[in-house]
Design a protein around this motif. Structure first.
Motif, PDB file in Angstrom:
ATOM      1  N   ARG A  30      -0.099  -8.672  -3.899  1.00 41.07           N
ATOM      2  CA  ARG A  30      -1.433  -7.969  -3.604  1.00 41.07           C
ATOM      3  C   ARG A  30      -2.325  -7.628  -4.910  1.00 41.07           C
ATOM      4  NH1 ARG A  30      -2.724  -6.696   1.731  1.00 41.07           N
ATOM      5  NH2 ARG A  30      -1.726  -8.247   3.269  1.00 41.07           N
ATOM      6  N   ASP A  31      -1.563  -8.281  -6.172  1.00 42.13           N
ATOM      7  CA  ASP A  31      -2.376  -7.936  -7.394  1.00 42.13           C
ATOM      8  C   ASP A  31      -2.159  -6.589  -7.791  1.00 42.13           C
ATOM      9  OD1 ASP A  31      -2.813 -10.644  -7.776  1.00 42.13           O
ATOM     10  OD2 ASP A  31      -4.779 -10.466  -6.315  1.00 42.13           O
ATOM     11  N   THR A  42       8.584  -4.916  -5.410  1.00 45.21           N
ATOM     12  CA  THR A  42       8.217  -5.675  -6.432  1.00 45.21           C
ATOM     13  C   THR A  42       7.173  -6.841  -5.884  1.00 45.21           C
ATOM     14  OG1 THR A  42       9.752  -5.008  -7.921  1.00 45.21           O
ATOM     15  CG2 THR A  42       8.556  -6.911  -8.532  1.00 45.21           C
ATOM     16  N   ILE A  43       7.853  -7.591  -5.241  1.00 43.64           N
ATOM     17  CA  ILE A  43       7.343  -8.946  -4.383  1.00 43.64           C
ATOM     18  C   ILE A  43       5.805  -8.386  -3.754  1.00 43.64           C
ATOM     19  CG2 ILE A  43       7.331 -10.628  -2.808  1.00 43.64           C
ATOM     20  CD1 ILE A  43      10.089 -11.244  -4.175  1.00 43.64           C
ATOM     21  N   ALA A  44       6.325  -7.416  -3.018  1.00 45.65           N
ATOM     22  CA  ALA A  44       4.871  -6.790  -2.089  1.00 45.65           C
ATOM     23  C   ALA A  44       3.748  -6.486  -2.927  1.00 45.65           C
ATOM     24  CB  ALA A  44       5.467  -5.715  -1.075  1.00 45.65           C
ATOM     25  N   LYS A  45       4.009  -5.567  -4.065  1.00 47.23           N
ATOM     26  CA  LYS A  45       3.207  -5.275  -4.996  1.00 47.23           C
ATOM     27  C   LYS A  45       2.212  -6.163  -5.472  1.00 47.23           C
ATOM     28  CE  LYS A  45       3.323  -0.342  -4.606  1.00 47.23           C
ATOM     29  NZ  LYS A  45       2.354   0.356  -4.074  1.00 47.23           N
ATOM     30  N   ASN A  47       0.823  -1.330  -0.052  1.00 48.34           N
ATOM     31  CA  ASN A  47      -0.192   0.029  -0.077  1.00 48.34           C
ATOM     32  C   ASN A  47       0.942   1.367   0.099  1.00 48.34           C
ATOM     33  OD1 ASN A  47      -2.623  -1.244   0.174  1.00 48.34           O
ATOM     34  ND2 ASN A  47      -2.052  -1.879   2.179  1.00 48.34           N
ATOM     35  N   TRP A  48       2.235   1.212   0.130  1.00 42.98           N
ATOM     36  CA  TRP A  48       2.915   2.376   0.011  1.00 42.98           C
ATOM     37  C   TRP A  48       3.346   2.648  -1.269  1.00 42.98           C
ATOM     38  CZ3 TRP A  48       6.563  -0.609   4.063  1.00 42.98           C
ATOM     39  CH2 TRP A  48       6.057  -0.655   5.314  1.00 42.98           C
ATOM     40  N   PHE A  49       3.603   4.068  -1.510  1.00 45.86           N
ATOM     41  CA  PHE A  49       3.929   4.347  -2.851  1.00 45.86           C
ATOM     42  C   PHE A  49       2.816   4.409  -3.871  1.00 45.86           C
ATOM     43  CE2 PHE A  49       8.031   2.847  -1.065  1.00 45.86           C
ATOM     44  CZ  PHE A  49       8.843   4.297  -0.929  1.00 45.86           C
TER      45      PHE A  49
END
Length: 253
Positions: free
Chosen positions: A214-215, A208-211, A153-155
């Motif tokens: 969460r699709d 990249t993996i975090a984004k 949810n950041w950036f």
């Protein structure tokens, strides 16, 4: 000592309060919002409105053995007033939650022995460190995540992420809570700890993996000519407390 007051029952302070209740402590908690009082009381937390910037008397809230300070205020005058009240209270031990933002990014591994920036936060740290009326342990937490606070949810808003070749310094909320329990249980006072996972993937890899997890779309990164980074070492904490991180693989989370 089985009485604890937690100044700031927010994202970290509220589950921390619940965890102490589960261990049989009598817990007082504070908020600056009348609306949140009901939520805290529903959890059996004796609740108070406390805003250190309003220079009120907090004597009932400070009638405790251990005070944990989990607010983000940088109001030096407010903290000076708070400390003067702690001196005249039953508080014997204090945990002050600080941040690894006190260190500059000098492209090196950073320990508690390294120099810190001249900021309001470091000035507040020193107010506690230099006070002899009670014992304080300062915890410098790295980037906080867990629960509803997810790095995906950041950036947002098409904002490019800076310093993709730099390294992340993160710690999960569950580790934050467990570390504070260990400090209390082991009676570890009058020291300063860095608290950060041992895993430091690059910012490009981590976000990249975090984004994608969460699709969200693959994030965009700035093309920085000069790379600035730091890697926070928690070696002192791990050795002193014999602590093993619950979440030490950031990419698996």
């Amino acid at each position: 000592m089985k009485n604890v007051s937690i100044l700031g029952c927010g994202w970290l302070g509220k589950p921390l309060a619940v965890s102490f209740l589960e261990e049989g402590y009598f817990v007082k908690g504070s908020t600056t919002s009348e609306e949140k009082i009901t939520d805290l009381e529903a959890l059996d937390i004796e609740s108070y409105i406390v805003n250190i910037s309003e220079f009120e008397e907090f004597d009932t809230f400070l009638n405790t053995d251990i005070l944990i300070i989990a607010i983000t205020s940088k109001d030096i005058d407010g903290f000076e007033n708070l400390i003067s009240q702690i001196q005249n209270s039953s508080v014997q031990k204090v945990i002050f939650i600080s941040s690894t933002s006190v260190y500059d990014s000098l492209n090196k591994v950073v320990t508690e022995e390294d120099a810190v920036l001249n900021t309001p936060l470091t000035a507040i740290e020193n107010l506690f460190r230099e006070n002899n009326f009670f014992e304080t342990t300062i915890i410098r937490f790295a980037g906080l995540f867990g629960g509803e606070r997810h790095p995906s949810n950041w950036f947002k808003n098409d904002k490019k992420i800076p310093q993709p070749k730099g390294f992340v310094n993160m710690i999960h909320r569950e580790d934050c809570i467990e570390i504070m329990h260990e400090i209390v249980a082991q009676n570890c006072w009058n020291t300063t700890f860095n608290a950060c996972s041992n895993h430091h993937p690059t910012r490009r890899e981590f976000y990249t993996i975090a984004k994608l997890s969460r699709d969200f779309e693959t994030p965009e990164f700035e093309n920085n000519d000069v790379y600035k980074w730091k890697i926070i070492s928690s070696e002192k904490l791990q050795k002193t407390l014999d602590y093993t991180f619950i979440h030490d693989d950031l990419l698996s989370i």
